[in-house]
Design a protein around this motif. Structure first.
Motif, mmCIF file in Angstrom:
data_model
loop_
_atom_site.group_PDB
_atom_site.id
_atom_site.type_symbol
_atom_site.label_atom_id
_atom_site.label_comp_id
_atom_site.label_asym_id
_atom_site.label_seq_id
_atom_site.Cartn_x
_atom_site.Cartn_y
_atom_site.Cartn_z
ATOM 1 N N ARG A 104 0.831 -1.212 0.000
ATOM 2 C CA ARG A 104 0.000 0.000 0.000
ATOM 3 C C ARG A 104 0.860 1.254 0.000
ATOM 4 N NH1 ARG A 104 -4.211 -1.861 4.588
ATOM 5 N NH2 ARG A 104 -5.353 -3.388 3.341
ATOM 6 N N VAL A 105 1.919 1.232 0.777
ATOM 7 C CA VAL A 105 2.827 2.388 0.817
ATOM 8 C C VAL A 105 3.468 2.594 -0.555
ATOM 9 C CG1 VAL A 105 5.007 3.246 1.774
ATOM 10 C CG2 VAL A 105 3.279 2.270 3.289
ATOM 11 N N VAL A 106 3.920 1.512 -1.174
ATOM 12 C CA VAL A 106 4.551 1.603 -2.495
ATOM 13 C C VAL A 106 3.564 2.175 -3.504
ATOM 14 C CG1 VAL A 106 5.451 0.233 -4.418
ATOM 15 C CG2 VAL A 106 6.275 -0.185 -2.105
ATOM 16 N N GLU A 107 2.333 1.656 -3.518
ATOM 17 C CA GLU A 107 1.333 2.160 -4.457
ATOM 18 C C GLU A 107 0.999 3.620 -4.180
ATOM 19 O OE1 GLU A 107 0.381 0.679 -7.234
ATOM 20 O OE2 GLU A 107 1.814 -0.851 -6.604
ATOM 21 N N SER A 108 0.945 3.986 -2.915
ATOM 22 C CA SER A 108 0.664 5.371 -2.549
ATOM 23 C C SER A 108 1.772 6.302 -3.036
ATOM 24 C CB SER A 108 0.512 5.482 -1.027
ATOM 25 O OG SER A 108 0.351 6.811 -0.639
ATOM 26 N N VAL A 109 3.011 5.888 -2.866
ATOM 27 C CA VAL A 109 4.154 6.696 -3.328
ATOM 28 C C VAL A 109 4.109 6.846 -4.847
ATOM 29 C CG1 VAL A 109 6.670 6.694 -3.586
ATOM 30 C CG2 VAL A 109 5.648 6.185 -1.372
ATOM 31 N N ARG A 136 2.870 10.128 -9.662
ATOM 32 C CA ARG A 136 2.118 10.354 -10.906
ATOM 33 C C ARG A 136 1.324 11.654 -10.821
ATOM 34 N NH1 ARG A 136 0.969 4.836 -10.536
ATOM 35 N NH2 ARG A 136 -1.085 5.300 -9.682
ATOM 36 N N ILE A 137 0.669 11.859 -9.688
ATOM 37 C CA ILE A 137 -0.124 13.078 -9.497
ATOM 38 C C ILE A 137 0.783 14.307 -9.563
ATOM 39 C CG2 ILE A 137 -1.480 14.376 -7.814
ATOM 40 C CD1 ILE A 137 -2.664 11.626 -6.938
ATOM 41 N N LEU A 138 1.931 14.241 -8.901
ATOM 42 C CA LEU A 138 2.875 15.355 -8.934
ATOM 43 C C LEU A 138 3.327 15.633 -10.358
ATOM 44 C CD1 LEU A 138 4.552 17.456 -7.436
ATOM 45 C CD2 LEU A 138 6.302 15.704 -7.102
ATOM 46 N N GLY A 139 3.598 14.586 -11.114
ATOM 47 C CA GLY A 139 3.988 14.757 -12.511
ATOM 48 C C GLY A 139 2.900 15.431 -13.330
ATOM 49 N N LEU A 140 1.653 15.015 -13.108
ATOM 50 C CA LEU A 140 0.530 15.633 -13.817
ATOM 51 C C LEU A 140 0.372 17.097 -13.430
ATOM 52 C CD1 LEU A 140 -2.093 12.740 -13.572
ATOM 53 C CD2 LEU A 140 -0.894 13.527 -15.628
ATOM 54 N N ILE A 141 0.551 17.388 -12.155
ATOM 55 C CA ILE A 141 0.446 18.773 -11.690
ATOM 56 C C ILE A 141 1.551 19.627 -12.303
ATOM 57 C CG2 ILE A 141 0.696 20.267 -9.663
ATOM 58 C CD1 ILE A 141 -0.786 18.049 -8.086
ATOM 59 N N GLN A 142 2.772 19.103 -12.324
ATOM 60 C CA GLN A 142 3.882 19.856 -12.912
ATOM 61 C C GLN A 142 3.652 20.098 -14.395
ATOM 62 O OE1 GLN A 142 7.110 17.286 -11.688
ATOM 63 N NE2 GLN A 142 7.625 18.620 -9.967
#
Length: 92
Positions: free
Chosen positions: A42-47, A52-58
């Protein structure tokens, strides 16, 4: 045992601390590994999801900056055109 605990192929996308934690979990006795395996996954998937979200935001921010530059250019040109037309009207 889940291969994610020792899989180094994800190391580029995971923080060093998470990789180290996976290695330490894989060194534990099997019964303890099984208990921690789900949480670790779960931690790995969360990271990964956060990355991915950070990449999309950038990416969205970069596009927004570009759009703002185009809009500023367009605004400047429109102001110049307005001023030129205003000057022509005043001449007549």
């Amino acid at each position: 045992m889940n291969t994610r605990l020792t899989d180094e192929s994800d190391s580029a996308s995971l923080p060093r601390e998470v990789i180290d934690l996976g290695k330490k979990i894989s060194e534990l006795p099997r019964e303890h590994q099984a208990q921690l395996e789900v949480s670790y996954s779960r931690v790995v998937e969360s990271v990964k999801r956060r990355r991915r979200i950070l990449g999309l935001i950038q990416e969205a921010l970069a596009q927004l900056r570009l759009d703002v530059k185009y809009l500023m250019f367009d605004l400047d040109v429109t102001k110049k055109e307005r001023d030129e037309l205003k000057a022509r009207l005043e001449e007549t």
